[in-house]
Scaffold this active site. Sequence first.
Site, PDB file in Angstrom:
ATOM      1  N   ARG A  55       0.807  -1.227   0.000  1.00 31.13           N
ATOM      2  CA  ARG A  55       0.000   0.000   0.000  1.00 31.13           C
ATOM      3  C   ARG A  55       0.838   1.274   0.000  1.00 31.13           C
ATOM      4  NH1 ARG A  55      -5.515   0.043   1.350  1.00 31.13           N
ATOM      5  NH2 ARG A  55      -6.376  -1.960   0.728  1.00 31.13           N
ATOM      6  N   ARG A  59      -3.332   6.512   0.190  1.00 26.41           N
ATOM      7  CA  ARG A  59      -3.796   7.671   0.948  1.00 26.41           C
ATOM      8  C   ARG A  59      -2.765   8.333   1.840  1.00 26.41           C
ATOM      9  NH1 ARG A  59      -8.942   4.606   3.154  1.00 26.41           N
ATOM     10  NH2 ARG A  59      -7.385   2.972   2.976  1.00 26.41           N
ATOM     11  N   ARG A  68      -6.311  12.007  -7.035  1.00 25.81           N
ATOM     12  CA  ARG A  68      -7.528  11.204  -6.947  1.00 25.81           C
ATOM     13  C   ARG A  68      -8.796  12.054  -6.777  1.00 25.81           C
ATOM     14  NH1 ARG A  68      -8.986   6.636  -4.804  1.00 25.81           N
ATOM     15  NH2 ARG A  68     -10.982   7.590  -5.278  1.00 25.81           N
ATOM     16  N   ASP A 104      -6.817  -2.817  -7.401  1.00 24.99           N
ATOM     17  CA  ASP A 104      -7.420  -3.441  -6.219  1.00 24.99           C
ATOM     18  C   ASP A 104      -7.736  -4.892  -6.554  1.00 24.99           C
ATOM     19  OD1 ASP A 104      -8.660  -2.620  -3.417  1.00 24.99           O
ATOM     20  OD2 ASP A 104      -9.974  -4.114  -4.325  1.00 24.99           O
ATOM     21  N   TYR A 179     -15.135 -11.652   0.174  1.00 27.15           N
ATOM     22  CA  TYR A 179     -15.972 -10.506  -0.223  1.00 27.15           C
ATOM     23  C   TYR A 179     -17.206 -10.963  -1.000  1.00 27.15           C
ATOM     24  CZ  TYR A 179     -12.213  -7.405   1.281  1.00 27.15           C
ATOM     25  OH  TYR A 179     -11.278  -6.738   2.034  1.00 27.15           O
TER      26      TYR A 179
HETATM   27  O1  CP3 Z   1      -4.450   3.953   0.311  1.00 29.38           O
HETATM   28  C1  CP3 Z   1      -5.359   3.331  -0.221  1.00 29.38           C
HETATM   29  O2  CP3 Z   1      -6.046   2.553   0.438  1.00 29.38           O
HETATM   30  C2  CP3 Z   1      -5.605   3.568  -1.680  1.00 29.38           C
HETATM   31  C3  CP3 Z   1      -6.822   3.232  -2.337  1.00 29.38           C
HETATM   32  C4  CP3 Z   1      -7.542   1.923  -2.027  1.00 29.38           C
HETATM   33  C5  CP3 Z   1      -7.098   0.606  -2.376  1.00 29.38           C
HETATM   34  N1  CP3 Z   1      -8.054  -0.288  -2.039  1.00 29.38           N
HETATM   35  C6  CP3 Z   1      -5.834   0.302  -3.048  1.00 29.38           C
HETATM   36  C7  CP3 Z   1      -5.277  -1.059  -3.038  1.00 29.38           C
HETATM   37  C8  CP3 Z   1      -8.781   1.794  -1.435  1.00 29.38           C
HETATM   38  C9  CP3 Z   1      -9.650   2.880  -0.859  1.00 29.38           C
HETATM   39  C10 CP3 Z   1      -9.097   0.399  -1.450  1.00 29.38           C
HETATM   40  C11 CP3 Z   1     -10.352  -0.207  -1.001  1.00 29.38           C
HETATM   41  C12 CP3 Z   1     -10.161  -1.499  -0.344  1.00 29.38           C
HETATM   42  N2  CP3 Z   1     -10.133  -2.691  -1.002  1.00 29.38           N
HETATM   43  C13 CP3 Z   1      -9.898  -1.710   1.000  1.00 29.38           C
HETATM   44  C14 CP3 Z   1      -9.704  -0.627   2.036  1.00 29.38           C
HETATM   45  C15 CP3 Z   1     -10.938  -0.132   2.662  1.00 29.38           C
HETATM   46  C16 CP3 Z   1     -10.619   1.190   3.345  1.00 29.38           C
HETATM   47  O3  CP3 Z   1     -11.101   2.207   2.866  1.00 29.38           O
HETATM   48  O4  CP3 Z   1      -9.859   1.160   4.318  1.00 29.38           O
HETATM   49  C17 CP3 Z   1      -9.733  -3.069   1.180  1.00 29.38           C
HETATM   50  C18 CP3 Z   1      -9.438  -3.789   2.457  1.00 29.38           C
HETATM   51  C19 CP3 Z   1      -9.883  -3.680  -0.113  1.00 29.38           C
HETATM   52  C20 CP3 Z   1      -9.706  -5.100  -0.471  1.00 29.38           C
HETATM   53  C21 CP3 Z   1      -8.256  -5.321  -0.737  1.00 29.38           C
HETATM   54  N3  CP3 Z   1      -7.518  -4.646  -1.699  1.00 29.38           N
HETATM   55  C22 CP3 Z   1      -7.392  -6.257  -0.109  1.00 29.38           C
HETATM   56  C23 CP3 Z   1      -7.772  -7.214   0.994  1.00 29.38           C
HETATM   57  C24 CP3 Z   1      -6.130  -6.120  -0.714  1.00 29.38           C
HETATM   58  C25 CP3 Z   1      -4.899  -6.925  -0.455  1.00 29.38           C
HETATM   59  C26 CP3 Z   1      -3.917  -6.133   0.333  1.00 29.38           C
HETATM   60  C27 CP3 Z   1      -4.282  -5.888   1.772  1.00 29.38           C
HETATM   61  O5  CP3 Z   1      -4.316  -4.719   2.162  1.00 29.38           O
HETATM   62  O6  CP3 Z   1      -4.530  -6.869   2.513  1.00 29.38           O
HETATM   63  C28 CP3 Z   1      -6.236  -5.086  -1.681  1.00 29.38           C
HETATM   64  C29 CP3 Z   1      -5.135  -4.681  -2.555  1.00 29.38           C
HETATM   65  C30 CP3 Z   1      -4.936  -3.244  -2.835  1.00 29.38           C
HETATM   66  N4  CP3 Z   1      -5.837  -2.250  -2.629  1.00 29.38           N
HETATM   67  C31 CP3 Z   1      -3.772  -2.697  -3.431  1.00 29.38           C
HETATM   68  C32 CP3 Z   1      -3.975  -1.331  -3.548  1.00 29.38           C
HETATM   69  C33 CP3 Z   1      -3.032  -0.291  -4.119  1.00 29.38           C
HETATM   70  C34 CP3 Z   1      -2.555  -3.478  -3.926  1.00 29.38           C
HETATM   71  C35 CP3 Z   1      -1.595  -3.922  -2.950  1.00 29.38           C
HETATM   72  C36 CP3 Z   1      -0.604  -2.912  -2.424  1.00 29.38           C
HETATM   73  O7  CP3 Z   1      -0.504  -1.764  -2.871  1.00 29.38           O
HETATM   74  O8  CP3 Z   1       0.135  -3.329  -1.531  1.00 29.38           O
END
Ligand code: CP3
Length: 374
Positions: A55, A59, A68, A104, A179
């Site tokens: 990540r 943010r 964004r 994502d 999910y």
């Molecule tokens: O900083 C950010 O969070 C940026 C934007 C964003 C991502 N996903 C990028 C992402 C947002 C708002 C999301 C939504 C999302 N999707 C969430 C977060 C909810 C929140 O608002 O707190 C979640 C938990 C998901 C589902 C998800 N996405 C999982 C479980 C994973 C695997 C990694 C982990 O955190 O366990 C993702 C991958 C993901 N989401 C990546 C990015 C850029 C790729 C992995 C990385 O950058 O390391």
Amino acid sequence: MAVGQRSPLPARSTILNLVNLPASHPLIDGRTADSSLIRAYRGDRPSTTPVWFMRQAGRSLPEYRAIRAGSTMLDACLDPELSSEITLQPVRRHGVDAGIFFSDIVVPLKLAGIDVDIVPGRGPVLGAPIRSAADVASLRRLELDALAPIAEGVARAVAGLGTTPLIGFAGAPFTLAAYLVEGGPSKDHLRARTLMHADPATWDALLGWAADVTGAFLRAQVLAGASAVQLFDSWVGSLSVSDYESRVAPFSHQAIAHVTDLGIPVVHFGVGTGELLRSMYAIGVDVMGVDDRIPLDEASRRLGASVPLQGNINPAMLAAPWPVLEAHVRDVITRGRAATSHILNLGHGVPPETDPDVLTRIVQLAHAPSVVHA
Ligand code: CP3
């Protein structure tokens, strides 16, 4: 075999078979094959410890929040100009040793026609959950054409990264099912864990579908220039070893089988997986990502010293005073020496409120000559 002794895990080849990658791929044309990340993923110890952060794009960065503004998360993921620029932001700022493609885990589900949205502050939410045999029968294939915005975003990011490798990623079938079955984020994934036992045929059909969709997403990223991939099974720590091995691992194997012929390093990561590390490695990956609940030397003892490890700075420490954090990072690096090679990372993603300067400082520490390297 003596009590407490474990059978050796199958050895993985460290010689990459790259014959099926295009000639212009960065692993073939000389850009990334000798990078510290790829060397460490192959089990070598480069002169400095490679470091990137799960990540890292997101943010915590003001430049991310600015770019964004006005777009939804899924729109940003499907806009190659935006996804590539956001991928590059943390590499420019922190000097990390890898980019990870900004997307994502639910993006390929969306591209396969699933009604899913990413709700700010909550995460992925489905229009309707997928729970019955009829729900699963109605799932559509992911057409290759639908992945064009992903391939283009990756290609642009790779062009901007030069000699820094790009990591592609995807969600593992269980975490996607957590999910799909729940219809949104859940604490304990109880409905998914029930379905695997209550209706195993529907479970197998759902995980098989998810494996092929997420595998196609991985393959598109590698063919477009990603030099490694990471399979995120973030929520798999809620399973017993026997449920994991019998009802989940075959589908995670099926997902990574989509890229096996490409010969790139594959990393496998989940949260709370101390008991699952060996089973997660055994699906046929090269590197294990370790969360911050067990120290790297203990993870290495469980897996065997020949397995490269990635991790595992406690994200909660990022907000601690620098001397406290610095001592923790040094401890992680020292314990990482138990493994044949170590890629410094967090135990889970960067918390959104993290001061980005702290991440830059960790990169400088990892790269400093004063940090002892084996
Ligand atoms: O900083 C950010 O969070 C940026 C934007 C964003 C991502 N996903 C990028 C992402 C947002 C708002 C999301 C939504 C999302 N999707 C969430 C977060 C909810 C929140 O608002 O707190 C979640 C938990 C998901 C589902 C998800 N996405 C999982 C479980 C994973 C695997 C990694 C982990 O955190 O366990 C993702 C991958 C993901 N989401 C990546 C990015 C850029 C790729 C992995 C990385 O950058 O390391």
